[in-house]
Design a protein around this motif. Structure first.
Motif, mmCIF file in Angstrom:
data_model
loop_
_atom_site.group_PDB
_atom_site.id
_atom_site.type_symbol
_atom_site.label_atom_id
_atom_site.label_comp_id
_atom_site.label_asym_id
_atom_site.label_seq_id
_atom_site.Cartn_x
_atom_site.Cartn_y
_atom_site.Cartn_z
ATOM 1 N N ARG A 19 36.110 -16.604 -0.020
ATOM 2 C CA ARG A 19 37.071 -17.559 -0.778
ATOM 3 C C ARG A 19 36.141 -17.587 -1.944
ATOM 4 O O ARG A 19 35.031 -17.587 -2.301
ATOM 5 C CB ARG A 19 36.770 -18.824 -0.167
ATOM 6 N N GLY A 20 37.025 -18.182 -3.069
ATOM 7 C CA GLY A 20 36.276 -18.444 -4.305
ATOM 8 C C GLY A 20 37.298 -17.920 -5.561
ATOM 9 O O GLY A 20 38.375 -17.528 -5.418
ATOM 10 N N GLY A 21 36.693 -18.163 -6.837
ATOM 11 C CA GLY A 21 37.661 -17.877 -8.024
ATOM 12 C C GLY A 21 36.811 -18.262 -9.296
ATOM 13 O O GLY A 21 35.804 -18.776 -9.148
ATOM 14 N N PRO A 22 37.686 -18.565 -10.363
ATOM 15 C CA PRO A 22 36.983 -18.977 -11.604
ATOM 16 C C PRO A 22 36.477 -20.398 -11.557
ATOM 17 O O PRO A 22 37.188 -21.161 -10.972
ATOM 18 C CB PRO A 22 38.165 -18.375 -12.627
ATOM 19 N N LEU B 220 27.106 -13.956 19.277
ATOM 20 C CA LEU B 220 27.696 -13.740 18.054
ATOM 21 C C LEU B 220 27.291 -14.531 16.994
ATOM 22 O O LEU B 220 26.957 -15.795 17.067
ATOM 23 C CB LEU B 220 29.126 -13.877 18.250
ATOM 24 N N GLY B 221 26.917 -13.962 15.750
ATOM 25 C CA GLY B 221 26.374 -14.593 14.858
ATOM 26 C C GLY B 221 27.145 -15.138 13.849
ATOM 27 O O GLY B 221 28.237 -14.493 13.708
ATOM 28 N N SER B 222 26.816 -16.083 13.042
ATOM 29 C CA SER B 222 27.505 -16.786 11.963
ATOM 30 C C SER B 222 26.572 -17.246 10.796
ATOM 31 O O SER B 222 25.392 -17.476 11.140
ATOM 32 C CB SER B 222 28.592 -17.767 12.500
ATOM 33 N N ILE B 223 26.928 -17.456 9.663
ATOM 34 C CA ILE B 223 26.176 -18.149 8.611
ATOM 35 C C ILE B 223 27.175 -19.225 8.055
ATOM 36 O O ILE B 223 28.291 -18.759 7.568
ATOM 37 C CB ILE B 223 25.919 -16.926 7.456
ATOM 38 N N THR B 224 26.503 -20.411 7.740
ATOM 39 C CA THR B 224 27.510 -21.402 7.336
ATOM 40 C C THR B 224 27.863 -21.295 6.101
ATOM 41 O O THR B 224 29.065 -21.551 5.884
ATOM 42 C CB THR B 224 26.613 -22.803 7.435
ATOM 43 N N SER B 225 26.952 -20.542 4.954
ATOM 44 C CA SER B 225 27.642 -20.480 3.760
ATOM 45 C C SER B 225 26.420 -19.408 3.012
ATOM 46 O O SER B 225 25.505 -19.015 3.251
ATOM 47 C CB SER B 225 27.236 -21.645 2.926
ATOM 48 N N ILE B 226 27.601 -18.295 2.169
ATOM 49 C CA ILE B 226 26.771 -17.230 1.641
ATOM 50 C C ILE B 226 27.456 -17.156 0.230
ATOM 51 O O ILE B 226 28.249 -16.615 -0.229
ATOM 52 C CB ILE B 226 26.986 -15.877 2.252
ATOM 53 N N PRO B 227 26.825 -18.146 -0.683
ATOM 54 C CA PRO B 227 27.373 -18.060 -2.013
ATOM 55 C C PRO B 227 27.080 -16.926 -2.944
ATOM 56 O O PRO B 227 25.770 -16.525 -2.845
ATOM 57 C CB PRO B 227 26.811 -19.245 -2.685
ATOM 58 N N LEU B 228 28.002 -16.604 -3.630
ATOM 59 C CA LEU B 228 28.015 -15.562 -4.840
ATOM 60 C C LEU B 228 28.251 -16.011 -6.285
ATOM 61 O O LEU B 228 29.006 -17.052 -6.095
ATOM 62 C CB LEU B 228 28.414 -14.296 -4.456
ATOM 63 N N VAL B 229 27.532 -15.863 -7.259
ATOM 64 C CA VAL B 229 27.899 -15.974 -8.511
ATOM 65 C C VAL B 229 28.072 -14.989 -9.564
ATOM 66 O O VAL B 229 27.245 -14.122 -9.251
ATOM 67 C CB VAL B 229 26.788 -17.137 -9.058
ATOM 68 N N GLU B 230 29.016 -15.139 -10.605
ATOM 69 C CA GLU B 230 29.196 -14.171 -11.391
ATOM 70 C C GLU B 230 27.918 -13.924 -12.363
ATOM 71 O O GLU B 230 27.483 -14.984 -12.663
ATOM 72 C CB GLU B 230 30.426 -14.145 -12.112
ATOM 73 N N ILE B 231 27.763 -12.761 -12.788
ATOM 74 C CA ILE B 231 26.542 -12.515 -13.658
ATOM 75 C C ILE B 231 27.244 -12.567 -14.984
ATOM 76 O O ILE B 231 27.962 -11.492 -15.383
ATOM 77 C CB ILE B 231 25.594 -11.466 -13.347
ATOM 78 N N ARG B 232 26.728 -13.212 -16.064
ATOM 79 C CA ARG B 232 27.325 -13.335 -17.242
ATOM 80 C C ARG B 232 26.077 -12.925 -18.109
ATOM 81 O O ARG B 232 24.961 -13.565 -18.325
ATOM 82 C CB ARG B 232 27.967 -14.538 -17.715
ATOM 83 N N ARG B 233 26.385 -11.920 -19.030
ATOM 84 C CA ARG B 233 25.319 -11.622 -20.107
ATOM 85 C C ARG B 233 25.581 -11.749 -21.598
ATOM 86 O O ARG B 233 26.930 -11.847 -21.741
ATOM 87 C CB ARG B 233 24.901 -10.124 -19.791
#
Length: 208
Positions: A17-20, A195-208
């Motif tokens: 899930r996610g977006g701009p 069975l494993g789970s992870i509550t949240s794994i956030p990713l963020v866009e790299i801007r240069r």
């Protein structure tokens, strides 16, 4: 910090899930009116990939990928299934999709971009991680099967000979988003069925 030219597993990213994201400052005046100012000129994408984990093996793959990137230290490629083409999601990219520049008879390098238009407004997004083997180029409406190269690490198209003055240069392509993990910890839970789970794994866009 380095960028690893490796893509996060597609079978897991497909369920993310996610977006701009934009950053806007809003000041409410005493009159009830408000003033709005954009803090960022460009959007930044955020994702949560925990929603794509469906099996214990998926969890194992995420942990391995996280460790190999040293948590937040190194960036990587991520396929945003909602927005990964120069065209509409239902279409196949072709060389006429996006205008990336106009020749002047001298310039040989052009940056891949994607335009987002609504009404009279258009925002231009720089594409730095095109997918090799999906790129097509046209000059003046004519497809160019050769005479150019693309750097898959920067999205720069370089022509062997400069496009003529006033010649429109267009491109079609698929692309990834450069991201990093936005946490240095994974909170893994093992239930009674192992069975494993992870509550949240956030990713963020790299801007240069």
């Amino acid at each position: 910090m380095a960028f690893h030219e490796v893509r996060f597993p597609d079978n897991i990213s497909r369920g993310a899930r996610g977006g701009p994201e934009r950053r806007t400052k809003i000041v409410e005046l005493a009159s009830g009116d408000e003033e709005r100012n954009a803090s960022w000129a460009n959007s930044r994408r955020r994702y949560d990939i925990s929603y794509g984990i469906r099996r214990a093996d998926d969890l194992d793959a995420v942990v391995a990928f996280f460790e190999a990137r040293n948590g937040r230290l190194h960036g990587f490629r991520f396929k945003d299934w909602a927005d990964h083409k120069s065209c509409k999601p239902s279409e196949t990219p072709n060389a006429a999709d996006q205008l990336i520049g106009t020749g002047d008879g001298t310039r040989t390098a052009f940056q891949l971009v994607k335009r987002y238009a609504s009404g009279s407004q258009t925002w231009v997004r720089t594409i730095t991680k095109p997918v090799a083997g999906t790129i097509s180029i046209a000059q003046g409406g004519v497809s160019q099967p050769s005479g150019w190269t693309v750097d898959p690490a920067t999205g720069t198209v370089t022509f062997a000979a400069p496009p003529g003055n006033g010649v429109a240069v267009r491109a079609g392509f698929e692309f990834d988003v450069p991201v990093r993990f936005d946490s240095d910890a994974l909170d893994v839970t093992l239930d009674i069925e192992r069975l494993g789970s992870i509550t949240s794994i956030p990713l963020v866009e790299i801007r240069r």
